[in-house]
Design an enzyme around this catalytic site. Sequence first.
Site, PDB file in Angstrom:
ATOM      1  N   ASN A  12       0.779  -1.147  -0.014  1.00  0.00           N
ATOM      2  CA  ASN A  12      -0.161  -0.129   0.037  1.00  0.00           C
ATOM      3  C   ASN A  12       0.825   1.231   0.130  1.00  0.00           C
ATOM      4  OD1 ASN A  12      -1.975   2.033   0.316  1.00  0.00           O
ATOM      5  ND2 ASN A  12      -2.193   1.513   2.645  1.00  0.00           N
ATOM      6  N   LYS A  14       0.090   4.260  -0.574  1.00  0.00           N
ATOM      7  CA  LYS A  14      -0.758   5.637   0.320  1.00  0.00           C
ATOM      8  C   LYS A  14      -0.572   6.540  -0.772  1.00  0.00           C
ATOM      9  CE  LYS A  14       0.156   3.409   4.822  1.00  0.00           C
ATOM     10  NZ  LYS A  14       0.200   3.673   6.195  1.00  0.00           N
ATOM     11  N   HIS A 100      -9.404   1.248   5.673  1.00  0.00           N
ATOM     12  CA  HIS A 100      -8.111   1.394   6.101  1.00  0.00           C
ATOM     13  C   HIS A 100      -8.222   2.707   7.295  1.00  0.00           C
ATOM     14  CE1 HIS A 100      -3.695   2.577   6.728  1.00  0.00           C
ATOM     15  NE2 HIS A 100      -3.654   1.512   5.929  1.00  0.00           N
ATOM     16  N   GLU A 102      -6.453   4.947   8.261  1.00  0.00           N
ATOM     17  CA  GLU A 102      -6.236   6.350   7.891  1.00  0.00           C
ATOM     18  C   GLU A 102      -7.462   6.903   7.212  1.00  0.00           C
ATOM     19  OE1 GLU A 102      -2.682   5.762   5.437  1.00  0.00           O
ATOM     20  OE2 GLU A 102      -1.766   5.185   7.526  1.00  0.00           O
ATOM     21  N   GLU A 170      -5.165  -4.968  10.985  1.00  0.00           N
ATOM     22  CA  GLU A 170      -4.105  -3.977  11.212  1.00  0.00           C
ATOM     23  C   GLU A 170      -4.383  -3.188  12.621  1.00  0.00           C
ATOM     24  OE1 GLU A 170      -2.223  -2.782   7.216  1.00  0.00           O
ATOM     25  OE2 GLU A 170      -3.924  -1.621   7.352  1.00  0.00           O
ATOM     26  N   GLY A 176       2.812   2.152  10.732  1.00  0.00           N
ATOM     27  CA  GLY A 176       3.660   3.178  10.507  1.00  0.00           C
ATOM     28  C   GLY A 176       4.485   3.329  11.976  1.00  0.00           C
ATOM     29  N   SER A 216       3.842  -2.107  10.389  1.00  0.00           N
ATOM     30  CA  SER A 216       5.265  -2.244  10.357  1.00  0.00           C
ATOM     31  C   SER A 216       6.071  -3.556   9.991  1.00  0.00           C
ATOM     32  CB  SER A 216       5.575  -1.813  12.023  1.00  0.00           C
ATOM     33  OG  SER A 216       5.401  -0.583  12.140  1.00  0.00           O
TER      34      SER A 216
HETATM   35  C1  PEP Z   1      -0.697   0.176   6.258  1.00  0.00           C
HETATM   36  O1  PEP Z   1      -0.598   1.369   6.087  1.00  0.00           O
HETATM   37  O2  PEP Z   1      -1.459  -0.512   6.036  1.00  0.00           O
HETATM   38  C2  PEP Z   1       0.538  -0.223   6.858  1.00  0.00           C
HETATM   39  C3  PEP Z   1       0.662  -1.452   7.509  1.00  0.00           C
HETATM   40  O3  PEP Z   1       1.665   0.351   6.891  1.00  0.00           O
HETATM   41  P1  PEP Z   1       3.013   0.085   7.654  1.00  0.00           P
HETATM   42  O4  PEP Z   1       3.450  -1.119   6.836  1.00  0.00           O
HETATM   43  O5  PEP Z   1       3.993   1.178   7.012  1.00  0.00           O
HETATM   44  O6  PEP Z   1       3.058  -0.047   9.163  1.00  0.00           O
END
Ligand code: PEP
Length: 260
Positions: A12, A14, A100, A102, A170, A176, A216
Site C-alpha cells: 500500500n 498510500k 484502512h 487512515e 491492522e 507506521g 510495520s
Molecule cells: C498500512 O498502512 O497499511 C501499513 C501496514 O503501514 P506500515 O507497513 O507502514 O505500518
Amino acid sequence: MKKRVRPFIVGNWKMNPATLARAEKIWVDVQKGLVGRKGQSDVAIAPPLPFIIDLKEMAGPQKIEFVSQDVSFHPEGAHTGEVSVSQLRSFGVKCSIVGHSERRADGETDQMINRKVLALHEVKSSAIICVGEKSRDSTGDYFNVVEDQLSATLAGVKVEDLSRVIIAYEPVWAIGSGKNANASQVEEMKLFIQKVLSDIYPREKASMVRIIYGGSVNEDNAEELLKVGTVDGFLIGGASLDAKEFVSIIKIADDYARFV
Ligand code: PEP
C-alpha cells in the site's frame, strides 16, 4: 482443518511517492528484483490511482495485480472526487482496500465500508477489509472492537462472495510506528477472526478466507509473522516503497509457501 492458501502480499503506497517518475523507478526496481521468481505467493500493489494506468503499461512478466486504496460505494453519477467499482474494473483493477485506519480516522464508518464491500461484490471485485484496534489494554476489549468491525463490514455479504473477501488485521498502533504486533498476538487475533467468521458463515467456507496482517512489517519480522503468526500474507505500507525490502518480503513469502 484449514486448507493452505497462497500468501497474499499487498504493498500500500498510500499518497506516495510524490511524482510519477519516482513511482516508475520503484516499480521498475521491484520488477528487476523479482526476475526469475517462480511466484509461490500472490503479489499486488496499491499505488496512488493516477499512477496505475502508466505502471500497468510498464508491467513485466511477473504477475503482479493492481489494487486500489479505496473505492466509492456510489455506482455512478454526481459524486465529485469519487471513483466507482466499475470504473476501476474498466482498467483492470478488481480488488480494493477498504476501511484502512487512515480513512477511518477521516470519518469513514463501518457502514460506509460495508457499502463499499457490497458495491465491489456487485461487480465481482474483491475487498481487502481492514480491521484493527486503536490500542490494547489488559481487559481484552480489542477483541470486541475487531468483532464489531467484522460483523458490521460483512453485513449482507453472501457466502458465495466470501472468496472475494480478504481480512487485513491492522492494529492501528502498529501502523507506521515501527512496532509490529508480535507473532503470538497476530496468531491469536487470526484465530479469533476465523472464529468470528465461522460464527457467521459455514466453517469450511470461512476457513478459506485469507487473513493477512499489516503494521510495520519488514524483512526482519516477515518470516516469523508468517510461520508463528500463521497469517496468509501482509498489507505493507512503508516497506513497500523500498523496492529492495518489498522484494525481500515477497521472497520470504515465496519460500514460506514452498516449504511449509
Ligand atoms: C498500512 O498502512 O497499511 C501499513 C501496514 O503501514 P506500515 O507497513 O507502514 O505500518
